[in-house]
Design a protein around this motif. Structure first.
Motif, short mmCIF file in Angstrom:
data_model
loop_
_atom_site.label_atom_id
_atom_site.label_comp_id
_atom_site.label_asym_id
_atom_site.label_seq_id
_atom_site.Cartn_x
_atom_site.Cartn_y
_atom_site.Cartn_z
N PHE A 274 0.84 -1.20 0.00
CA PHE A 274 0.00 0.00 0.00
C PHE A 274 0.88 1.25 0.00
O PHE A 274 1.88 1.32 0.71
CB PHE A 274 -0.89 0.05 1.24
N ASN A 275 0.48 2.26 -0.78
CA ASN A 275 1.17 3.54 -0.70
C ASN A 275 0.23 4.74 -0.76
O ASN A 275 0.67 5.88 -0.84
CB ASN A 275 2.27 3.68 -1.76
N HIS A 276 -1.09 4.45 -0.70
CA HIS A 276 -2.07 5.54 -0.60
C HIS A 276 -3.02 5.35 0.58
O HIS A 276 -3.67 6.30 0.99
CB HIS A 276 -2.90 5.66 -1.88
N GLY A 277 -3.09 4.16 1.11
CA GLY A 277 -3.96 3.88 2.24
C GLY A 277 -5.14 3.01 1.86
O GLY A 277 -5.57 2.96 0.71
N SER A 278 -5.65 2.30 2.84
CA SER A 278 -6.80 1.43 2.62
C SER A 278 -8.07 2.25 2.46
O SER A 278 -8.11 3.46 2.74
CB SER A 278 -6.96 0.46 3.79
N SER A 279 -9.13 1.59 2.03
CA SER A 279 -10.42 2.26 1.90
C SER A 279 -10.86 2.86 3.22
O SER A 279 -11.32 4.01 3.28
CB SER A 279 -11.48 1.27 1.41
N ALA A 280 -10.71 2.09 4.30
CA ALA A 280 -11.12 2.57 5.62
C ALA A 280 -10.29 3.77 6.05
O ALA A 280 -10.81 4.74 6.61
CB ALA A 280 -11.01 1.44 6.65
N GLN A 281 -8.99 3.72 5.80
CA GLN A 281 -8.11 4.83 6.18
C GLN A 281 -8.45 6.09 5.40
O GLN A 281 -8.54 7.18 5.97
CB GLN A 281 -6.65 4.45 5.94
N ARG A 282 -8.63 5.96 4.12
CA ARG A 282 -8.88 7.13 3.29
C ARG A 282 -10.20 7.80 3.68
O ARG A 282 -10.29 9.02 3.79
CB ARG A 282 -8.86 6.76 1.81
N SER A 283 -11.22 6.98 3.87
CA SER A 283 -12.51 7.53 4.29
C SER A 283 -12.41 8.18 5.66
O SER A 283 -12.96 9.26 5.89
CB SER A 283 -13.58 6.42 4.31
N ARG A 284 -11.70 7.50 6.57
CA ARG A 284 -11.60 8.01 7.94
C ARG A 284 -10.88 9.35 7.99
O ARG A 284 -11.32 10.27 8.70
CB ARG A 284 -10.87 7.00 8.83
N TRP A 285 -9.81 9.52 7.24
CA TRP A 285 -9.06 10.76 7.31
C TRP A 285 -9.77 11.91 6.58
O TRP A 285 -9.69 13.06 7.02
CB TRP A 285 -7.64 10.56 6.82
N PHE A 286 -10.48 11.60 5.51
CA PHE A 286 -11.30 12.66 4.90
C PHE A 286 -12.37 13.10 5.90
O PHE A 286 -12.60 14.31 6.09
CB PHE A 286 -11.95 12.17 3.61
N LYS A 287 -13.01 12.14 6.52
CA LYS A 287 -14.07 12.46 7.48
C LYS A 287 -13.52 13.24 8.67
O LYS A 287 -14.17 14.16 9.19
CB LYS A 287 -14.75 11.18 7.94
N ARG A 288 -12.33 12.88 9.10
CA ARG A 288 -11.71 13.59 10.23
C ARG A 288 -11.49 15.06 9.89
O ARG A 288 -11.81 15.95 10.67
CB ARG A 288 -10.39 12.92 10.59
N GLY A 289 -10.95 15.33 8.70
CA GLY A 289 -10.76 16.70 8.28
C GLY A 289 -12.08 17.43 8.16
O GLY A 289 -12.19 18.61 8.54
N PHE A 290 -13.09 16.75 7.65
CA PHE A 290 -14.40 17.36 7.49
C PHE A 290 -15.03 17.69 8.84
O PHE A 290 -15.61 18.77 9.02
CB PHE A 290 -15.32 16.44 6.69
N GLU A 291 -14.93 16.78 9.77
CA GLU A 291 -15.59 16.98 11.07
C GLU A 291 -14.87 18.02 11.92
O GLU A 291 -15.52 18.80 12.63
CB GLU A 291 -15.68 15.66 11.81
N GLN A 292 -13.55 18.05 11.86
CA GLN A 292 -12.81 18.96 12.74
C GLN A 292 -12.43 20.27 12.06
O GLN A 292 -12.34 21.31 12.72
CB GLN A 292 -11.56 18.25 13.28
N GLY A 293 -12.19 20.25 10.78
CA GLY A 293 -12.01 21.48 10.02
C GLY A 293 -10.79 22.30 10.36
O GLY A 293 -10.79 23.51 10.12
N ASN A 294 -9.75 21.68 10.89
CA ASN A 294 -8.54 22.45 11.19
C ASN A 294 -7.31 21.61 10.93
O ASN A 294 -7.36 20.38 10.89
CB ASN A 294 -8.55 22.96 12.64
#
Length: 306
Positions: A274-294
């Protein structure tokens, strides 16, 4: 996504129907606005963008289109050159696809202008190059098979809009906000570039073994996903989003995870590649940025498990 009738960025180079060319301008000299660097900086280690150019060169070499956001590998020379601005933007496109891209780019400009301004800095807006078939960049030759990519050598995002058909039809990730997420992810790499981390690339190329390079790549890409989430958070505060938009982005992130790509293309998964991340990781980190916004939310290089 509410995009029709909204401001379009003028930082567009529309090379469709031409052989293209390249120009650009050098990267930022650094910024006081910083992402948390965690263990990647501790002890003088690799910076958060240490592997970005390696990825870019691999992408430009002609990796499968969706591997730009989901997998792929390869190597190549490290891009370190800086160039002066040589080519002016060509203005806003007159077709719906081009106009959509120009609106999304303008919206990312609004987000990052504000964030950089609040940090006491000025956001250096990237160009976005629309091309069809093939073009050239400061990172090398690009073809339609390359898909979207960011080149730090000229600070431009490159995209052939045929990629969106692949995203919708082959990877089951339809929707205008799924397309917007792709652009925001590449702008995330531009943010990493502006933060002054690319000088670490040479050291990374010399010192990192394959396993370490892959891990750094994953952390870098997940951070770009998180930065895309920060843009989505800001867009929501400005009443740009519609019902279902975030679900479209999360689905796109999942569909182009390394594990999903490998399962779809070869029938089995090889986590160590892997060099971009799993499906779960990618979704989780996008969601983290969206929820926290900083920016503090996007510390993919910290001690916590990614």
């Amino acid at each position: 996504m509410k995009w029709r009738g909204r401001r379009q960025s003028s930082n567009i180079e529309d090379r469709r129907g031409s052989s293209g060319g390249f120009g650009g301008f050098g990267r930022s000299g650094g910024s006081r606005i910083g992402l948390p660097t965690g263990r990647a900086r501790a002890g003088g280690g690799l910076g958060i963008g240490a592997i970005v150019v390696i990825l870019i060169v691999a992408w430009v070499a002609g990796i499968n289109p969706l591997e730009l956001l989901s997998g792929g590998g390869g190597g190549g020379p490290v891009v370190t050159g800086q160039s002066s601005r040589q080519q002016a933007p060509t203005g806003t496109p007159d077709d719906a696809g081009g106009q959509f891209v120009a609106v999304v780019l303008a919206d990312t400009e609004s987000t990052w202008q504000r964030i950089f301004r609040e940090g006491g800095e000025t956001y250096q807006e990237p160009f976005l190059v629309l091309f069809s078939g093939q073009t050239s960049s400061a990172c090398g030759f690009a073809s339609a098979a390359t898909g979207p990519f960011y080149c730090p050598g000229d600070q431009k995002v490159y995209i052939d809009l045929d990629f969106y058909r692949e995203l919708r039809d082959r990877f089951d990730a339809p929707g205008d906000f799924a397309q917007a997420y792709v652009i925001a992810h590449e702008i995330g790499h531009h943010i990493q570039n502006l933060l002054g981390v690319l000088p670490d690339v040479n050291a990374a190329r010399q010192k990192a073994g394959k396993a370490e390079a892959n891990e750094l790549s994953v952390r870098l890409e997940l951070q770009a996903d998180c930065l895309a989430g920060i843009w989505a958070h800001d867009a929501e505060t400005r009443n740009v989003l519609e019902v279902g938009d975030i679900d479209e982005a999360l689905n796109a992130a999942a569909q182009i995870g390394d594990d999903a790509i490998q399962q779809r293309t070869q029938g089995y998964v090889v986590p160590e590649s892997f060099n971009h991340g799993s499906s779960a990781q990618r979704s989780r980190w996008f969601k983290r940025g969206f929820e926290q916004g900083n920016l503090d939310a996007c510390d993919t290089f910290g001690p916590a498990d990614i």
